[in-house]
Design a protein around this motif. Structure first.
Motif, PDB file in Angstrom:
ATOM      1  N   UNK A   1      22.016  31.008  39.102  1.00 20.66           N
ATOM      2  CA  UNK A   1      21.013  31.576  38.444  1.00 20.66           C
ATOM      3  C   UNK A   1      20.965  33.144  38.976  1.00 20.66           C
ATOM      4  N   UNK A   2      21.209  33.079  40.454  1.00 22.55           N
ATOM      5  CA  UNK A   2      21.211  34.614  40.840  1.00 22.55           C
ATOM      6  C   UNK A   2      22.324  35.424  40.390  1.00 22.55           C
ATOM      7  N   UNK A   3      23.494  34.546  40.517  1.00 21.00           N
ATOM      8  CA  UNK A   3      24.679  35.140  40.070  1.00 21.00           C
ATOM      9  C   UNK A   3      24.756  35.704  38.513  1.00 21.00           C
ATOM     10  N   UNK A   4      24.166  34.903  37.649  1.00 16.77           N
ATOM     11  CA  UNK A   4      23.859  35.462  36.286  1.00 16.77           C
ATOM     12  C   UNK A   4      23.182  36.562  36.305  1.00 16.77           C
ATOM     13  N   UNK A   5      21.899  36.523  37.041  1.00 21.16           N
ATOM     14  CA  UNK A   5      20.969  37.801  36.952  1.00 21.16           C
ATOM     15  C   UNK A   5      21.619  39.095  37.340  1.00 21.16           C
ATOM     16  N   UNK A   6      22.636  38.907  38.661  1.00 26.38           N
ATOM     17  CA  UNK A   6      23.266  40.245  39.283  1.00 26.38           C
ATOM     18  C   UNK A   6      24.224  40.557  38.442  1.00 26.38           C
ATOM     19  N   UNK A   7      24.727  39.741  37.236  1.00 22.24           N
ATOM     20  CA  UNK A   7      25.630  40.248  36.511  1.00 22.24           C
ATOM     21  C   UNK A   7      27.255  40.316  36.761  1.00 22.24           C
ATOM     22  N   UNK A   8      28.101  40.545  36.096  1.00 20.60           N
ATOM     23  CA  UNK A   8      29.529  40.592  36.311  1.00 20.60           C
ATOM     24  C   UNK A   8      30.048  41.561  37.236  1.00 20.60           C
ATOM     25  N   UNK A   9      30.946  41.372  38.130  1.00 22.25           N
ATOM     26  CA  UNK A   9      31.530  42.587  38.968  1.00 22.25           C
ATOM     27  C   UNK A   9      30.739  42.455  40.337  1.00 22.25           C
ATOM     28  N   UNK A  10      29.816  41.784  40.483  1.00 21.71           N
ATOM     29  CA  UNK A  10      29.020  41.410  41.507  1.00 21.71           C
ATOM     30  C   UNK A  10      29.343  40.308  42.374  1.00 21.71           C
ATOM     31  N   UNK A  11      29.436  40.269  43.813  1.00 20.85           N
ATOM     32  CA  UNK A  11      29.404  39.273  44.625  1.00 20.85           C
ATOM     33  C   UNK A  11      28.319  38.718  45.240  1.00 20.85           C
ATOM     34  N   UNK A  12      27.784  37.458  44.961  1.00 25.26           N
ATOM     35  CA  UNK A  12      26.376  37.028  45.420  1.00 25.26           C
ATOM     36  C   UNK A  12      26.486  35.975  46.805  1.00 25.26           C
ATOM     37  N   UNK A  13      26.151  36.354  47.753  1.00 22.58           N
ATOM     38  CA  UNK A  13      26.294  35.477  48.782  1.00 22.58           C
ATOM     39  C   UNK A  13      24.801  35.007  49.395  1.00 22.58           C
ATOM     40  N   UNK A  14      24.358  33.889  49.468  1.00 24.48           N
ATOM     41  CA  UNK A  14      23.127  33.495  50.029  1.00 24.48           C
ATOM     42  C   UNK A  14      23.054  33.801  51.505  1.00 24.48           C
TER      43      UNK A  14
END
Length: 298
Positions: free
Chosen positions: A126-139
């Motif tokens: 859900x967070x990755x989808x909200x952040x959008x493409x091209x962004x790396x998401x790390x908890x």
């Protein structure tokens, strides 16, 4: 040839049945392990808040999960929070993206239930989808904000830092002004009889009751622990006496464990860093929530 085919078929069926049994056993034991860990964690949380075994937690007390993520991409980095939405915390979550200078990059509603948010994979997607493409998401971490009738009464946060041998994991309970309500040592591999004493009441309870102004510069002294203080830390005197003794020592540094100064200093420095960073981040987040006029349960 027919006998060989029969044997092969029987072996295949046996292997499939065995694999099914093993798979189901793994699923059930894994779920049971997760459940047991969750129950143990809940017990630690309530005890840190002062609700000992057998005590009833008031219905007015609620716990709200707050998740922090590191967002990287397009040559920049930011901090994103999943914040419970709605007065009762049952309105999904807000995705609040803040740059490293504390400026709001954007807020967005995320349709995610509390139960779904507890599942790391679902929440991360859900967070990755909200952040959008091209962004790396790390908890990064999770904090629990405790309220009583909507009023903030405590923070529960976990942390991990280097010890003498490996890492030490702790859970802290802080009051709304970031003073220490209590601390629990969750995991460590310090030496038995020496550094392992960090899990004993006479050491870890030294942090209890210390205000933020003391915690953010707390140190360690290599002096014998006073007998009266140890008795209070271990609960061997009456409650009134404990409070008097705690007040006497609340502005003091931590008394080091005998023969384990490094372990003592590791815990002191680790706790100090966790509390200081957390207070800074919460200050920024609260400012953003107020500016954006977001409806949250705390």
């Amino acid at each position: 040839m027919k006998d060989i085919m029969t044997i092969v078929m029987r072996l295949t069926v046996s292997c499939l049945l065995a694999a099914t049994v093993i798979g189901l056993t793994f699923i059930f034991t894994s779920n049971a392990k997760k459940h047991n860990e969750h129950v143990k964690e809940q017990q630690v949380m309530y005890e840190l808040l002062g609700y000992k075994a057998g005590m009833t937690v008031p219905a007015s007390v609620s716990m709200h999960e707050l998740y922090r993520y590191i967002i990287s991409g397009q040559g920049k980095q930011s901090i994103a929070y999943l914040v419970p939405a709605g007065h009762d915390g049952e309105g999904g979550f807000y995705y609040v993206n803040i740059d490293l200078d504390g400026r709001v990059l954007g807020t967005e509603k995320v349709e995610l239930s509390e139960a779904e948010a507890l599942e790391a994979e679902t929440r991360n997607r859900a967070v990755a989808g909200t952040a959008g493409t091209g962004f790396d998401v790390r908890f990064a971490d999770q904090t629990i904000i405790v309220t009583d009738n909507g009023k903030r009464i405590a923070y529960l946060l976990s942390g991990r830092f280097p010890g003498f041998k490996t890492f030490i994991s702790v859970m802290l309970a802080l009051d709304p002004r970031f003073g220490m309500l209590g601390m629990e040592i969750l995991e460590h591999e310090e030496d038995p009889g020496l550094g392992a004493e960090i899990e004993q009441d006479y050491f870890k309870n030294q942090f209890m009751g210390k205000p933020f102004e003391v915690l953010k510069k707390i140190g360690v002294v290599k002096e014998p622990l006073p007998d009266e203080y140890r008795a209070a830390l271990e609960g061997k005197v009456g409650q009134d006496e404990i409070m008097k003794i705690r007040e006497k020592y609340q502005d003091k540094d931590i008394y080091a464990l005998t023969g384990a100064t490094i372990s003592s200093r590791s815990v002191s420095n680790g706790v100090k860093a966790i509390v200081r960073k957390f207070a800074y981040r919460v200050g920024i987040l609260d400012k953003v929530l107020k500016e954006q006029q977001l409806d949250v349960p705390f």
